[in-house]
Design a protein around this motif. Structure first.
Motif, PDB file in Angstrom:
ATOM      1  N   ALA A 195     -33.216 -32.706  17.140  1.00  0.00           N
ATOM      2  CA  ALA A 195     -34.381 -32.899  17.999  1.00  0.00           C
ATOM      3  C   ALA A 195     -33.995 -32.935  19.472  1.00  0.00           C
ATOM      4  CB  ALA A 195     -35.117 -34.188  17.623  1.00  0.00           C
ATOM      5  N   ALA A 196     -32.758 -33.405  19.744  1.00  0.00           N
ATOM      6  CA  ALA A 196     -32.274 -33.469  21.126  1.00  0.00           C
ATOM      7  C   ALA A 196     -31.703 -32.136  21.590  1.00  0.00           C
ATOM      8  CB  ALA A 196     -31.213 -34.560  21.250  1.00  0.00           C
ATOM      9  N   GLY A 197     -31.755 -31.118  20.736  1.00  0.00           N
ATOM     10  CA  GLY A 197     -31.273 -29.800  21.108  1.00  0.00           C
ATOM     11  C   GLY A 197     -29.826 -29.547  20.735  1.00  0.00           C
ATOM     12  N   GLY A 198     -29.211 -30.457  20.002  1.00  0.00           N
ATOM     13  CA  GLY A 198     -27.824 -30.293  19.595  1.00  0.00           C
ATOM     14  C   GLY A 198     -27.722 -29.675  18.222  1.00  0.00           C
ATOM     15  N   GLN A 199     -26.501 -29.459  17.788  1.00  0.00           N
ATOM     16  CA  GLN A 199     -26.246 -28.886  16.467  1.00  0.00           C
ATOM     17  C   GLN A 199     -25.459 -29.886  15.630  1.00  0.00           C
ATOM     18  OE1 GLN A 199     -24.239 -25.160  17.112  1.00  0.00           O
ATOM     19  NE2 GLN A 199     -26.144 -24.063  17.544  1.00  0.00           N
ATOM     20  N   SER A 200     -25.784 -29.941  14.344  1.00  0.00           N
ATOM     21  CA  SER A 200     -25.108 -30.861  13.438  1.00  0.00           C
ATOM     22  C   SER A 200     -24.900 -30.194  12.095  1.00  0.00           C
ATOM     23  CB  SER A 200     -25.930 -32.144  13.262  1.00  0.00           C
ATOM     24  OG  SER A 200     -25.360 -32.984  12.280  1.00  0.00           O
ATOM     25  N   SER A 201     -23.715 -30.393  11.538  1.00  0.00           N
ATOM     26  CA  SER A 201     -23.410 -29.839  10.220  1.00  0.00           C
ATOM     27  C   SER A 201     -23.654 -30.852   9.106  1.00  0.00           C
ATOM     28  CB  SER A 201     -21.940 -29.386  10.175  1.00  0.00           C
ATOM     29  OG  SER A 201     -21.071 -30.492  10.401  1.00  0.00           O
ATOM     30  N   LEU A 202     -24.241 -32.009   9.458  1.00  0.00           N
ATOM     31  CA  LEU A 202     -24.456 -33.052   8.458  1.00  0.00           C
ATOM     32  C   LEU A 202     -25.328 -32.566   7.317  1.00  0.00           C
ATOM     33  CD1 LEU A 202     -25.002 -36.176  10.777  1.00  0.00           C
ATOM     34  CD2 LEU A 202     -22.978 -35.613   9.420  1.00  0.00           C
ATOM     35  N   GLY A 203     -26.288 -31.708   7.656  1.00  0.00           N
ATOM     36  CA  GLY A 203     -27.183 -31.209   6.621  1.00  0.00           C
ATOM     37  C   GLY A 203     -26.500 -30.302   5.616  1.00  0.00           C
ATOM     38  N   GLU A 204     -25.303 -29.812   5.952  1.00  0.00           N
ATOM     39  CA  GLU A 204     -24.572 -28.926   5.053  1.00  0.00           C
ATOM     40  C   GLU A 204     -23.701 -29.687   4.069  1.00  0.00           C
ATOM     41  OE1 GLU A 204     -22.370 -26.391   7.605  1.00  0.00           O
ATOM     42  OE2 GLU A 204     -24.139 -25.628   8.663  1.00  0.00           O
ATOM     43  N   LEU A 205     -23.536 -30.986   4.281  1.00  0.00           N
ATOM     44  CA  LEU A 205     -22.693 -31.787   3.397  1.00  0.00           C
ATOM     45  C   LEU A 205     -23.422 -32.078   2.093  1.00  0.00           C
ATOM     46  CD1 LEU A 205     -21.270 -34.450   5.899  1.00  0.00           C
ATOM     47  CD2 LEU A 205     -20.168 -32.353   5.113  1.00  0.00           C
ATOM     48  N   THR A 206     -22.699 -32.010   0.993  1.00  0.00           N
ATOM     49  CA  THR A 206     -23.274 -32.406  -0.290  1.00  0.00           C
ATOM     50  C   THR A 206     -23.366 -33.930  -0.336  1.00  0.00           C
ATOM     51  OG1 THR A 206     -21.128 -32.592  -1.395  1.00  0.00           O
ATOM     52  CG2 THR A 206     -22.188 -30.411  -1.374  1.00  0.00           C
ATOM     53  N   LEU A 207     -24.089 -34.438  -1.324  1.00  0.00           N
ATOM     54  CA  LEU A 207     -24.218 -35.886  -1.459  1.00  0.00           C
ATOM     55  C   LEU A 207     -22.847 -36.526  -1.680  1.00  0.00           C
ATOM     56  CD1 LEU A 207     -25.914 -38.435  -1.638  1.00  0.00           C
ATOM     57  CD2 LEU A 207     -26.280 -37.949  -4.082  1.00  0.00           C
ATOM     58  N   ALA A 208     -22.011 -35.893  -2.496  1.00  0.00           N
ATOM     59  CA  ALA A 208     -20.672 -36.432  -2.758  1.00  0.00           C
ATOM     60  C   ALA A 208     -19.853 -36.485  -1.473  1.00  0.00           C
ATOM     61  CB  ALA A 208     -19.963 -35.586  -3.807  1.00  0.00           C
ATOM     62  N   GLU A 209     -19.958 -35.451  -0.637  1.00  0.00           N
ATOM     63  CA  GLU A 209     -19.226 -35.426   0.632  1.00  0.00           C
ATOM     64  C   GLU A 209     -19.748 -36.495   1.580  1.00  0.00           C
ATOM     65  OE1 GLU A 209     -17.990 -30.682   0.932  1.00  0.00           O
ATOM     66  OE2 GLU A 209     -19.984 -31.355   1.607  1.00  0.00           O
ATOM     67  N   GLN A 210     -21.055 -36.705   1.579  1.00  0.00           N
ATOM     68  CA  GLN A 210     -21.622 -37.752   2.421  1.00  0.00           C
ATOM     69  C   GLN A 210     -21.172 -39.135   1.967  1.00  0.00           C
ATOM     70  OE1 GLN A 210     -25.839 -37.462   3.458  1.00  0.00           O
ATOM     71  NE2 GLN A 210     -25.841 -35.324   2.848  1.00  0.00           N
ATOM     72  N   ILE A 211     -21.091 -39.338   0.658  1.00  0.00           N
ATOM     73  CA  ILE A 211     -20.635 -40.636   0.134  1.00  0.00           C
ATOM     74  C   ILE A 211     -19.169 -40.867   0.501  1.00  0.00           C
ATOM     75  CG2 ILE A 211     -20.137 -41.930  -1.972  1.00  0.00           C
ATOM     76  CD1 ILE A 211     -22.661 -40.692  -3.192  1.00  0.00           C
ATOM     77  N   ARG A 212     -18.339 -39.821   0.391  1.00  0.00           N
ATOM     78  CA  ARG A 212     -16.931 -39.963   0.775  1.00  0.00           C
ATOM     79  C   ARG A 212     -16.806 -40.283   2.257  1.00  0.00           C
ATOM     80  NH1 ARG A 212     -16.009 -35.635  -2.910  1.00  0.00           N
ATOM     81  NH2 ARG A 212     -16.141 -34.102  -1.228  1.00  0.00           N
TER      82      ARG A 212
END
Length: 221
Positions: free
Chosen positions: A41-58
């Motif tokens: 929303a601030a105009g930046g880029q993030s790869s967080l949405g590409e992480l799987t749930l397992a990767e986010q938990i790790r």
């Protein structure tokens, strides 16, 4: 999920610690999701949405133990210099990113912890997913002017939000005592109350911190 886990663990000594750990992991997962939306929303880029749930938990686990270490050290140091009564409030620094706590200074501490968590996430994105606490601290120092201002603003808002939440909590308590509504409905109202304020607090936290970080990159410092 964090809200449900906290409610299940409340008042059960054998479940308090594992419930807090699981709840904090859920808070971090919610923090990731909100951070992704706020950065975009601030105009930046993030790869967080590409992480799987397992990767986010790790990633959550990697961040969690480092933040817990920071919190424990800060708590012990605060107690050692003579503020033993206040020191325990620091233990709720991570939890306070989403849920209310009892001390106004503790709310500012939670804002500072949220800024550190955000820098750890940003640093990990540019470092192949590897979490580096000291690198995040250095990045936090590099953006200290704008992020420091954001933490102060966020802390003040958290204080106001805490008092507002207490008013709503009192109203719900009165509803519990006087309403003839069935217990399941009362429980649902309480869960919605906690969940709503938790999401509101996370959204405000990430909106302010990502704005401060964006300004720091744009203006330098």
């Amino acid at each position: 999920m964090a809200t449900a886990i906290r409610i299940v663990g409340f008042g059960k000594p054998g479940l308090i610690l594992p419930a807090l750990v699981l709840a904090d992991i859920c808070v971090l997962l919610a923090f990731f999701a909100t951070a992704r939306d706020s950065i975009q929303a601030a105009g930046g880029q993030s790869s967080l949405g590409e992480l799987t749930l397992a990767e986010q938990i790790r990633l959550s686990r990697s961040i969690l133990w480092r933040i817990v270490l920071v919190i424990i050290i800060a708590t012990l140091a605060t107690a050692a210099i003579g503020f033993a009564c206040f020191a325990p409030h620091l233990l709720w620094g991570l939890d306070g990113m989403a849920f209310d706590q009892g001390a106004d200074l503790g709310r500012f501490w939670s804002a500072a912890i949220a800024a550190l968590v955000l820098m750890m996430i940003v640093n990990a994105e540019g470092n192949g997913g590897r979490v580096a606490l000291f690198a995040a601290v250095r990045d936090l120092g590099r953006h200290a002017l704008w992020l420091g201002a954001a933490v102060l603003v966020l802390g003040a808002i958290n204080v106001a939000l805490g008092y507002g939440q207490q008013l709503v909590r009192t109203a719900i308590w009165q509803f519990w005592q006087t309403s003839m509504t069935g217990q399941p409905i009362k429980n649902l109202v309480y869960v919605v109350f906690i969940f709503s304020f938790a999401m509101l607090r996370l959204w405000i936290t990430l909106s302010i911190l990502t704005f401060g970080l964006k300004q720091s990159y744009a203006r330098g410092g």
